[in-house]
Design a protein around this motif. Structure first.
Motif, PDB file in Angstrom:
ATOM      1  N   UNK A   1       0.829  -1.201   0.000  1.00 14.29           N
ATOM      2  CA  UNK A   1       0.000   0.000   0.000  1.00 14.29           C
ATOM      3  C   UNK A   1       0.867   1.257   0.000  1.00 14.29           C
ATOM      4  N   UNK A   2       1.877   1.289   0.856  1.00 13.91           N
ATOM      5  CA  UNK A   2       2.770   2.446   0.908  1.00 13.91           C
ATOM      6  C   UNK A   2       3.545   2.603  -0.395  1.00 13.91           C
ATOM      7  N   UNK A   3       3.953   1.484  -0.989  1.00 14.90           N
ATOM      8  CA  UNK A   3       4.729   1.546  -2.228  1.00 14.90           C
ATOM      9  C   UNK A   3       3.877   2.063  -3.383  1.00 14.90           C
TER      10      UNK A   3
ATOM     11  N   UNK B   1      -1.264  -8.734  -3.247  1.00 15.22           N
ATOM     12  CA  UNK B   1      -1.902  -7.490  -3.683  1.00 15.22           C
ATOM     13  C   UNK B   1      -3.423  -7.531  -3.576  1.00 15.22           C
ATOM     14  N   UNK B   2      -4.014  -8.728  -3.663  1.00 14.09           N
ATOM     15  CA  UNK B   2      -5.467  -8.797  -3.563  1.00 14.09           C
ATOM     16  C   UNK B   2      -5.944  -8.539  -2.145  1.00 14.09           C
TER      17      UNK B   2
ATOM     18  N   UNK C   1      -7.629  -3.356   2.349  1.00  9.54           N
ATOM     19  CA  UNK C   1      -6.864  -2.165   2.742  1.00  9.54           C
ATOM     20  C   UNK C   1      -7.144  -0.975   1.842  1.00  9.54           C
ATOM     21  N   UNK C   2      -8.258  -1.004   1.122  1.00 12.95           N
ATOM     22  CA  UNK C   2      -8.659   0.164   0.334  1.00 12.95           C
ATOM     23  C   UNK C   2      -7.930   0.339  -0.971  1.00 12.95           C
ATOM     24  N   UNK C   3      -7.283  -0.722  -1.469  1.00 13.93           N
ATOM     25  CA  UNK C   3      -6.495  -0.576  -2.685  1.00 13.93           C
ATOM     26  C   UNK C   3      -7.271  -0.668  -3.979  1.00 13.93           C
ATOM     27  N   UNK C   4      -8.517  -1.122  -3.929  1.00 19.72           N
ATOM     28  CA  UNK C   4      -9.270  -1.384  -5.160  1.00 19.72           C
ATOM     29  C   UNK C   4      -9.317  -0.201  -6.124  1.00 19.72           C
TER      30      UNK C   4
ATOM     31  N   UNK D   1     -12.500 -12.086  -5.979  1.00 23.26           N
ATOM     32  CA  UNK D   1     -12.597 -10.991  -6.951  1.00 23.26           C
ATOM     33  C   UNK D   1     -13.053  -9.695  -6.272  1.00 23.26           C
ATOM     34  N   UNK D   2     -12.343  -8.624  -6.584  1.00 24.61           N
ATOM     35  CA  UNK D   2     -12.711  -7.290  -6.112  1.00 24.61           C
ATOM     36  C   UNK D   2     -13.325  -6.537  -7.293  1.00 24.61           C
TER      37      UNK D   2
END
Length: 312
Positions: free
Chosen positions: A126-128, A153-154, A160-163, A231-232
């Motif tokens: 996430x930080x990267x 990553x999934x 963690x809000x990455x979608x 799946x996101x």
């Protein structure tokens, strides 16, 4: 004297009209995993060729940076000797991190990533990703992962809000149902919730926490597949698997309904890539390029690819 000045002016004009960068020679792209990974491992903390150029700005043709996410015990250099230069040569801004390193490990053991809890590694990703987006000015990235790097990553995307920050998610040798080498998933039914798998995880946590998490039947997979699927929504998933995968067992664990799935042998029966060589496989490479840029697909080649050694 006048001739010298005129030649200097002419050279300056040519340099302005025809920038040197446009004539940069393509980076060499090796298609042998074992050789390139060993050589990369001799250079601690190095970047794979073509990666982590923090001044790179995405183009209209390739508006999203590609973030490379290595597999278990890999790192940002050893895992990406093929795809770093390949993607750079194709006009992408390419970035790679080493995640999940045991902070107590001495050199050279501190070069082996992906060993910490997957949840903790997802925080690092996430930080990267945020750093990549800030440097490039992009609003989204594409993910290219291998092995554990197809899973971690999934977790970032789902929990963690990455979608919203991921558009395309391409997985090489994924394991969406966990892996079951030597029937180890049966440990998960012995006695305790998630059985010996949970106990094994506790024992290995300081050294190899992610290993038991990747086993089919683990608590990690119960969470990842909550709702019936990993799946996101909003993310375009592509999976690339090999029938000869010795670590993802069965290899069909990397095939997930609702995602685009490719078996490299369906394109080329001469492709004997296993779990490691597939990340340096020319057949898989073309599938990756087509997945990242579907508007400009090209035919997938077929040639002899040997386990570990690749093309000779």
């Amino acid at each position: 004297m006048l001739r010298v000045r005129l030649s200097v002016v002419l050279a300056a004009v040519v340099a302005l009209l025809l920038p040197t960068a446009s004539y940069a020679a393509p980076l060499p792209v090796p298609y042998s995993f074992l050789t390139s990974a060993v050589l990369a491992g001799l250079q601690p903390n190095a970047d794979a060729p073509g990666t982590n150029i923090w001044t790179c700005k995405p183009t209209a043709a390739h508006p999203r940076p590609v973030v490379l996410v290595h597999g278990l015990t890999g790192n940002k250099a050893t895992n990406w000797q093929t795809f770093g230069p390949l993607l750079k040569n194709n006009g992408y801004c390419v970035f790679a991190l080493t995640y999940g390193v045991n902070k107590l490990a001495p050199t050279p053991l501190d070069q082996f990533g992906g060993v910490n809890r997957i949840e903790d590694s997802a925080v690092e990703l996430k930080a990267f990703v945020n750093k990549v987006l800030a440097a490039t000015g992009a609003t989204q990235v594409d993910i290219l992962g291998h092995s554990e790097g197809t899973v971690m990553p999934n977790y970032y995307a789902k929990f963690l809000g990455g979608a919203p920050k991921i558009k395309r998610y391409v997985s090489i040798a994924p394991l969406w149902h966990g892996t079951n080498p030597a029937g180890l998933d049966k440990l998960s039914t012995m006695g305790t919730p998630f059985g010996v798998t949970a106990l094994l995880g506790q024992a290995l946590d300081p050294f190899f926490a992610s290993g038991p998490q990747l086993l089919a039947g683990s608590a990690f997979w119960a969470k990842m597949r909550s709702g019936g699927t990993p799946i996101v929504p909003g993310i375009e998933y592509t999976n690339i698997v090999t029938q000869y995968d010795e670590l993802v067992q069965p290899y069909t664990s990397g095939i997930e309904p609702g995602m685009t799935n490719h078996v490299v042998q369906s394109y080329c029966p001469l492709d004997f890539s296993e779990h490691f060589q597939i990340v340096a496989d020319p057949i898989a490479a073309r599938i990756v390029l087509n997945a990242l840029d579907p508007a400009n697909r090209k035919p997938v080649p077929c040639q002899l690819v040997l386990p570990f050694l690749g093309t000779l």
